[in-house]
Scaffold this motif. Structure first.
Motif, PDB file in Angstrom:
ATOM      1  N   GLU A  76      -5.279   7.756   8.733  1.00  0.00           N
ATOM      2  CA  GLU A  76      -4.969   8.828   7.395  1.00  0.00           C
ATOM      3  C   GLU A  76      -3.462   8.868   7.294  1.00  0.00           C
ATOM      4  N   SER A  77      -3.199   8.549   6.236  1.00  0.00           N
ATOM      5  CA  SER A  77      -1.513   8.624   6.104  1.00  0.00           C
ATOM      6  C   SER A  77      -0.778   9.947   6.172  1.00  0.00           C
ATOM      7  N   ASN A  78      -1.520  10.774   5.685  1.00  0.00           N
ATOM      8  CA  ASN A  78      -0.646  11.911   5.799  1.00  0.00           C
ATOM      9  C   ASN A  78      -0.630  12.796   7.323  1.00  0.00           C
ATOM     10  N   THR A 108       6.157  11.601   1.458  1.00  0.00           N
ATOM     11  CA  THR A 108       4.883  11.462   0.756  1.00  0.00           C
ATOM     12  C   THR A 108       4.676  11.461  -0.692  1.00  0.00           C
ATOM     13  N   SER A 113       0.696  -1.186  -0.037  1.00  0.00           N
ATOM     14  CA  SER A 113       0.018  -0.013   0.213  1.00  0.00           C
ATOM     15  C   SER A 113       0.811   1.259   0.003  1.00  0.00           C
ATOM     16  N   ILE A 158      -1.928  13.963  -2.291  1.00  0.00           N
ATOM     17  CA  ILE A 158      -3.521  13.063  -2.084  1.00  0.00           C
ATOM     18  C   ILE A 158      -4.503  13.572  -3.081  1.00  0.00           C
ATOM     19  N   LYS A 179       4.292   5.434   3.104  1.00  0.00           N
ATOM     20  CA  LYS A 179       4.594   6.706   3.425  1.00  0.00           C
ATOM     21  C   LYS A 179       4.864   6.798   5.023  1.00  0.00           C
ATOM     22  N   GLN A 220      -2.173  11.280  -6.573  1.00  0.00           N
ATOM     23  CA  GLN A 220      -2.566   9.870  -6.383  1.00  0.00           C
ATOM     24  C   GLN A 220      -3.685   9.388  -7.122  1.00  0.00           C
ATOM     25  N   ASN A 256       0.036   4.097   0.854  1.00  0.00           N
ATOM     26  CA  ASN A 256      -0.234   4.908   1.965  1.00  0.00           C
ATOM     27  C   ASN A 256       0.690   4.143   3.369  1.00  0.00           C
TER      28      ASN A 256
END
Length: 206
Positions: free
Chosen positions: A65-67, A163, A10, A101, A15, A105, A12
């Motif tokens: 949430e990845s960020n 990211t 993944s 994002i 990251k 992406q 995400n």
């Protein structure tokens, strides 16, 4: 020790794994999502009701949430390093993270799903061609930006490079024809050589 929930294929999750490595935090990563399943289990839904990966647990702190996870790791463990304390300087990184994002992406994902993961509904040539065209336009933006600086937010590596770097890694290793972009290639090669990037950016992409 941190716990990262999610499979390494993944983008995400990549990251988060990279960010944790950059700030020197040991972690356990638990495969979840995709072929591993598990995101609909009640124990995981209690961590993230959206049933999505990644999730980070740091003691009593649980984040999805990845960020948001990357920002947390940068602020808590990487202040003065990958996290800028000055909001005016930090916004340089923030906007590129949001761009990843909202722009890069989504543009790249249909082609990735069609060409790499062979997902039904995404393998049509028109779908793939449209995705490639959109992504190439985004990469032109990135190339122009990197022509005047070493990293996304200036002359120092930071959280935005993590990211967006994950997106560049995916794009540059997909089976598509791409325009030559020397500034993008130089930046990507610099990132890929970082020790924390190695375990986060597996090859081949999948």
């Amino acid at each position: 020790m941190l716990t990262i929930w999610g499979r390494i294929s993944s983008i995400n999750v990549q990251k988060v794994v990279w960010a944790a490595g950059e700030v020197g935090q040991t972690f356990e990563r638990i495969d979840l999502g995709g072929a591993f399943g598990g995101t609909r289990e009640p124990t995981f839904l209690a961590k993230n009701p959206n049933a999505q990966i990644p999730v980070l647990e740091d003691g009593e702190v649980c984040i999805w949430e990845s960020n948001s996870i990357v920002r947390y790791l940068a602020a808590r463990y990487g202040a003065g390093w990958i996290w800028e304390e000055d909001p005016a300087l930090r916004t340089e990184a923030d906007r590129w993270m949001d761009w990843m994002i909202s722009e890069l992406q989504p543009s790249m994902t249909p082609a990735f799903w069609g060409l790499v993961r062979k997902m039904p509904g995404h393998t049509g040539p028109d779908v793939i061609a449209a995705s490639i065209a959109k992504t190439e336009a985004k990469m032109d933006i990135l190339e122009a930006h990197l022509a005047t600086r070493s990293f996304l937010a200036g002359e120092r590596f930071g959280m935005a490079d993590i990211t967006v770097g994950c997106g560049a890694h995916r794009w540059l290793n997909m089976p598509v024809e791409r325009r030559v972009r020397p500034h993008l290639q130089r930046w990507y090669e610099t990132l890929f050589e970082r020790p924390a990037a190695k375990p986060a950016l597996p090859l081949p992409i999948s």
